[in-house]
Each structure stands twice: as structure tokens, then as C-alpha cells.
Design an enzyme around this catalytic site. Structure first.
Site, PDB file in Angstrom:
ATOM      1  N   LYS A  76      47.455  49.298  39.844  1.00  0.00           N
ATOM      2  CA  LYS A  76      46.772  49.452  41.155  1.00  0.00           C
ATOM      3  C   LYS A  76      47.968  50.149  42.176  1.00  0.00           C
ATOM      4  O   LYS A  76      49.233  49.873  41.833  1.00  0.00           O
ATOM      5  CB  LYS A  76      46.687  47.905  41.697  1.00  0.00           C
ATOM      6  CG  LYS A  76      46.162  47.910  43.121  1.00  0.00           C
ATOM      7  CD  LYS A  76      45.689  46.570  43.487  1.00  0.00           C
ATOM      8  CE  LYS A  76      45.138  46.497  44.802  1.00  0.00           C
ATOM      9  NZ  LYS A  76      44.722  45.281  45.156  1.00  0.00           N
ATOM     10  N   SER A 151      40.150  44.049  46.753  1.00  0.00           N
ATOM     11  CA  SER A 151      40.614  45.182  46.914  1.00  0.00           C
ATOM     12  C   SER A 151      40.922  46.022  45.932  1.00  0.00           C
ATOM     13  O   SER A 151      41.064  47.299  45.951  1.00  0.00           O
ATOM     14  CB  SER A 151      41.771  45.348  48.031  1.00  0.00           C
ATOM     15  OG  SER A 151      42.698  44.513  47.379  1.00  0.00           O
ATOM     16  N   SER A 175      41.094  39.465  45.728  1.00  0.00           N
ATOM     17  CA  SER A 175      40.964  40.830  45.268  1.00  0.00           C
ATOM     18  C   SER A 175      41.160  41.148  43.682  1.00  0.00           C
ATOM     19  O   SER A 175      40.855  42.103  43.306  1.00  0.00           O
ATOM     20  CB  SER A 175      42.061  41.714  45.820  1.00  0.00           C
ATOM     21  OG  SER A 175      41.521  41.968  47.191  1.00  0.00           O
TER      22      SER A 175
HETATM   23  N1  GLN Z   1      38.926  40.570  50.902  1.00  0.00           N
HETATM   24  C1  GLN Z   1      40.099  40.070  51.419  1.00  0.00           C
HETATM   25  C2  GLN Z   1      40.600  40.875  52.635  1.00  0.00           C
HETATM   26  O1  GLN Z   1      40.340  41.632  52.897  1.00  0.00           O
HETATM   27  C3  GLN Z   1      41.108  39.805  50.372  1.00  0.00           C
HETATM   28  C4  GLN Z   1      41.767  41.011  49.939  1.00  0.00           C
HETATM   29  C5  GLN Z   1      42.719  40.737  48.997  1.00  0.00           C
HETATM   30  O2  GLN Z   1      42.766  39.750  47.882  1.00  0.00           O
HETATM   31  N2  GLN Z   1      43.698  41.642  48.891  1.00  0.00           N
HETATM   32  O3  GLN Z   1      41.807  40.351  53.251  1.00  0.00           O
END
Ligand code: GLN
Length: 494
Positions: A76, A151, A175
């Protein structure tokens, strides 16, 4: 070969049935064919990648290979990797080449794994659809009109499309698990503090945790054996004895107490997703599990609490991108303040700005007690809900996400609808608990497309080996995790 487990690949490499260079080239060929459409990778450096594969072959020949030596892994783009462009999905870091390695990268390098490239992600890991990335969205390999989740959308799509053997992800509120669910993968967010955050670009430091995204629980266990471990450069890294995460994979599940929180099966859950989860639970009963009804009464508060705490931490973490210390600098400005303003206005996307504004607001002198402090108190209650629940069960199960993959563009103008994607995952981050998503079947939408559904398994602190066992046993009697999307051949190729 591209569909083989990490264990099989490792054996093939050891027996010289394939070299790491050949294996890596096979994945690079698929990347070259499919990535222009899917957009899972945002940085590739084939020379660097193949040099690592060559070095792995030397190591295998020398007889000191480890389980992941020579295996191509996607990383990532939140992890700094020395000499690699590391953007965190943002224009702010579009030209940043990391001068050092994150601990996760160091560990994969030491294990002899091959870095295939950096994967696309929501900007600064803020999002649930990968649509906030400065580098464009990612297509879900199961249906190109849909999102892969976020994400870690690039990592998820790369694993699902078999553009890597496995990938790293990070999970602040869901995410790893939500994109794993939407793309039909096995993904694990470990207990907070198990994987070092050193060199992992910070979003919300008290919630961020890295973990594996792979095809199976067994593959996740092998990835965890590399990723986990104490690191003195991360002040929240836990100094614990080294574990073999694969040690319990084959234990029978007889007598396992599975807790089903009633709040996870209430309003808001797609009916077809619910049916798939019920069928998975029935499978666990056949495996000898005992079902226990539990309650996590503060589940409904997890999203509001997260959207106070995560933005608060983000507003502080992201203050370093000012065009001086880090990040994009505006070309024209009148004075220092103007430079800060223009650089940040140009460098950050809308969702990141929204979070910085909320975070700054809830931390401001007049509102700190009402919002930030209150949210911290509720965070404690959420952790206590789990503490109580684990008195009655060994693992908790439910859906990982409320729906299957949704259409690109469907939720971009409705942040709250997007935030609700994490309704079942966020509370574990707030409590610091480990959680995983395991492919449990498919749900067919109105347009007849079958889309993957993920079963979430939540464990008590440091219970990753047991969760992997619970997932692995299910994967011995089901084949959902082996299903692979049919990728349309890109136009212009044979
Ligand atoms: N969807 C959540 C956010 O936008 C979690 C994102 C994540 O776990 N990095 O914060």
C-alpha cells in the site's frame, strides 16, 4: 501459478519449479495487461522489482530462504519505501520519494519478499471507496463499474485480480476489512500495537494498524509472521514474544463459542448480505461451534465517536504538510501565510480538508470537552462492551460491511452514507481489537452480477492465531476464497 497459495509458491520456488524472476515477471505481465484499466498500482519500478527477484533467487540457491523469499507482494502506498515514490494517494506527496523504509517494508525485505509496486488508496487513507485518491479510482475486479472499497482499494483489487500474490493494507476504521469484503479476500487487522507503524504515513495514530490482505487465512498467517513484531521506533509497538501465526490453523473448532451481536444484524444490513452471513454461521455450527447471542450496545455510537477522534488526530498529523517541512508548495504566493494557505489548499483533496476542519474544530478550546473528551469517554464504553462480550464467547461474528460493492460515484456526494460503510468495523479500531474479513459467498444484485460478501471475525486482544484458525477451518470446507473474477480482456490485446 498466479492463483496459488503462498505456501505452494514457496514450495515451487524451493524445488526450482519456477524462479522468483519468472514468478515476478508473470505478475508484472498481468499488471501490464490489466492495471491500465483497474488502476490498482500507482507506482511501478520494474527494474527495482526484478533486481529484488534476482537477489531472492540467489538466496534460494544458497539455501537460506524464508517462507516468503522470492514471493511478489504489493505494498500500500502509505508505507515509505526507500527510493520509491510514496504518495499516500495525495497530490500533497505526489513527488515524494521516500528516503527510508517503513518497518513493514524492512521486514518484507528481510524476509526476501519482492516488492511489486505501490498500490492506490484513498487520500491519506480517508475513504471507503478509493475515490478520494488523487490518482483516480480503482475498479473492482468483480465488476468494473463498482468500487473496490477503501481505503486499501488498490491492494484489494490487486489481490482479487491476481496482480500480486498478496498485499499489505492498513486499517484505521475498516480499510483492510471493508475492501477485503467487497473484493472477496481474506484480510486481517491485527491488535493495535502488533505491527509497527514506523514509516507508515500517519492518519489517526491511535487507530492506524497495518495488516495482510491475501487469498486465504493461511496466507494471512504467513504474512503476519513477517509483519508482526516489536519495533522500538514505534512508541506504541508492543514488546511481546514472537509468535507463529500459523501454529493453530489446523485445530478443530469443536466447542468454539461464537458470539453474534444483535446490533450487527439490525436495520441497515442489506438483506442478501445478511443471508450469506447466516449461511456462514450455519457452516460454523456444522464445524462444532456453539452460537451465543451477545450485545454490543454502543455500536451505534462508533461512527460519531470515530468521526470526532480520527479527524482530531488527523488534523494534528497532517499539520506537517505545509510546503516547508513536507509536501507540495504553491508556485506563487505573497508571504509566508499565503504560501501555507495556498500549498495546503492545492495539495489536499476535499475529504482531507473536511477532516482537518472537523478535527481542528473539535480540539478547539471551546469545544474540546463537549466533543473530543466526550468521544474519548464513549470510546472507553465501546471497549468495555467487547470486554463484557468476550466473557461469553471466544470470537464474535457478523458482516464486515453492510452491503456488497457499490457503484462508482454512488456515494461520493454523501459523506455520511460513505462513513456508514464502516459501521461493523470501526468499533474494533476504537477498542484496539483484531478483526478480519473472510469470503463467505456472493450476493446477486439487481443487475445479475454476483458480488463477494465478507464475514467478519473479531477476536480478543492478541487472539490473531485463533481467528486465523477459525477462518482456516471454514476455508477447508468452503471454496469461496478460491473464486476468482473473470477479467475482461482489455481492448487492443489478444
Ligand atoms: N473509511 C474510514 C475513513 O474514511 C476508515 C478508513 C481507514 O480505515 N483508513 O476514515
Amino acid at each position: 501459478m498466479i492463483n496459488s497459495s503462498l505456501k505452494t509458491l514457496s514450495q515451487m520456488l524451493a524445488k526450482k519449479e519456477v524462479s522468483s524472476v519468472e514468478l515476478t515477471q508473470a505478475f508484472l505481465n498481468r499488471i501490464n495487461t490489466f492495471n491500465p484499466e483497474i488502476n490498482a498500482y500507482i507506482a511501478l519500478d520494474q527494474d527495482r522489482t526484478l533486481a529484488q527477484a534476482k537477489a531472492a533467487d540467489v538466496r534460494i540457491t544458497a539455501g537460506n530462504a524464508e517462507p516468503l523469499t522470492g514471493i511478489p507482494i504489493a505494498q500500500k502506498d502509505i508505507f515509505c519505501a526507500n527510493g520509491w515514490k510514496t504518495t499516500c494517494g495525495s497530490k500533497m506527496l505526489a513527488n515524494f520519494v521516500a528516503p527510508y523504509d517503513a518497518q513493514v517494508i524492512t521486514k518484507f525485505d528481510a524476509a526476501g519478499a519482492v516488492n511489486l509496486g505501490k498500490t492506490n488508496m484513498d487520500e491519506f487513507a480517508m475513504g471507503s471507496s478509493n475515490e478520494t485518491s488523487y490518482f483516480g479510482g480503482v475498479k473492482n475486479p468483480w465488476d468494473f463499474t463498482r468500487v473496490p472499497g477503501g481505503s486499501s482499494g488498490g491492494s484489494a483489487a490487486a489481490v482479487a485480480a491476481r496482480l500480486c500474490a498478496a498485499a499489505s493494507g492498513t486499517d484505521t476504521g475498516g480499510s483492510i476489512r471493508q475492501p477485503a469484503s467487497l473484493c472477496g479476500l481474506t484480510g486481517l487487522k491485527p491488535t493495535y500495537g502488533v505491527v509497527s507503524r514506523y514509516g507508515m504515513i500517519a492518519f489517526a495514530s491511535s487507530l492506524d494498524q497495518a495488516g495482510p490482505m491475501a487469498k486465504s487465512a493461511e496466507d494471512c498467517a504467513l504474512m503476519m509472521n513477517v509483519m508482526a513484531g516489536f519495533d522500538e521506533r514505534d512508541s506504541t509497538s508492543l514488546n511481546r514474544e514472537k509468535e507463529d501465526y500459523a501454529r493453530d490453523l489446523n485445530k478443530p473448532l469443536q466447542g468454539l463459542r461464537v458470539g453474534l451481536p444483535k446490533e450487527f444484524f439490525a436495520e441497515g444490513l442489506d438483506a442478501n448480505v445478511g443471508k450469506v452471513i447466516e449461511a456462514a454461521i450455519a457452516e460454523y455450527k456444522k464445524l462444532g461451534a456453539e452460537i451465543v447471542e451477545i450485545s454490543l450496545p454502543n455500536t451505534g455510537l462508533s461512527i460519531p465517536v470515530y468521526y470526532v477522534l480520527a479527524p482530531a488526530e488527523a488534523s494534528s498529523n497532517l499539520s506537517r504538510y505545509d510546503g516547508v517541512r513536507y509536501g507540495h508548495r504553491a508556485a506563487e504566493y505573497t508571504d509566508l501565510m499565503d504560501m501555507y494557505c495556498k500549498s495546503r489548499a492545492e495539495g489536499f483533496g476535499a475529504e482531507v480538508k473536511r477532516r482537518i476542519l472537523i478535527g481542528t474544530y473539535v480540539l478547539s478550546a471551546g469545544y474540546y470537552d463537549a466533543y473530543y473528551l466526550k468521544a474519548q469517554q464513549i470510546r472507553r464504553l465501546i471497549a468495555q462492551d467487547f470486554e463484557e462480550a468476550f466473557k461469553h464467547c471466544d470470537v464474535i461474528m457478523g458482516p464486515a460491511a453492510p452491503s456488497t460493492a457499490f457503484k462508482a460515484g454512488e456515494k461520493v456526494d454523501d459523506p455520511v452514507a460513505m462513513y456508514l460503510q464502516d459501521i461493523y468495523t470501526i468499533s474494533t479500531n476504537l477498542a484496539g481489537l483484531p478483526g478480519m474479513s473472510v469470503p463467505a459467498g456472493f450476493s446477486t444484485g439487481d443487475d445479475g452480477k454476483a458480488l463477494p460478501v465478507g464475514l467478519q471475525i473479531i477476536g480478543n486482544y492478541f487472539d490473531e492465531a485463533r481467528m486465523l484458525n477459525v477462518a482456516h477451518q471454514y476455508q477447508q470446507v468452503t471454496d469461496w476464497h478460491t473464486r476468482m473474477p473473470d477479467l475482461p480482456t482489455p481492448q487492443g490485446t489478444k
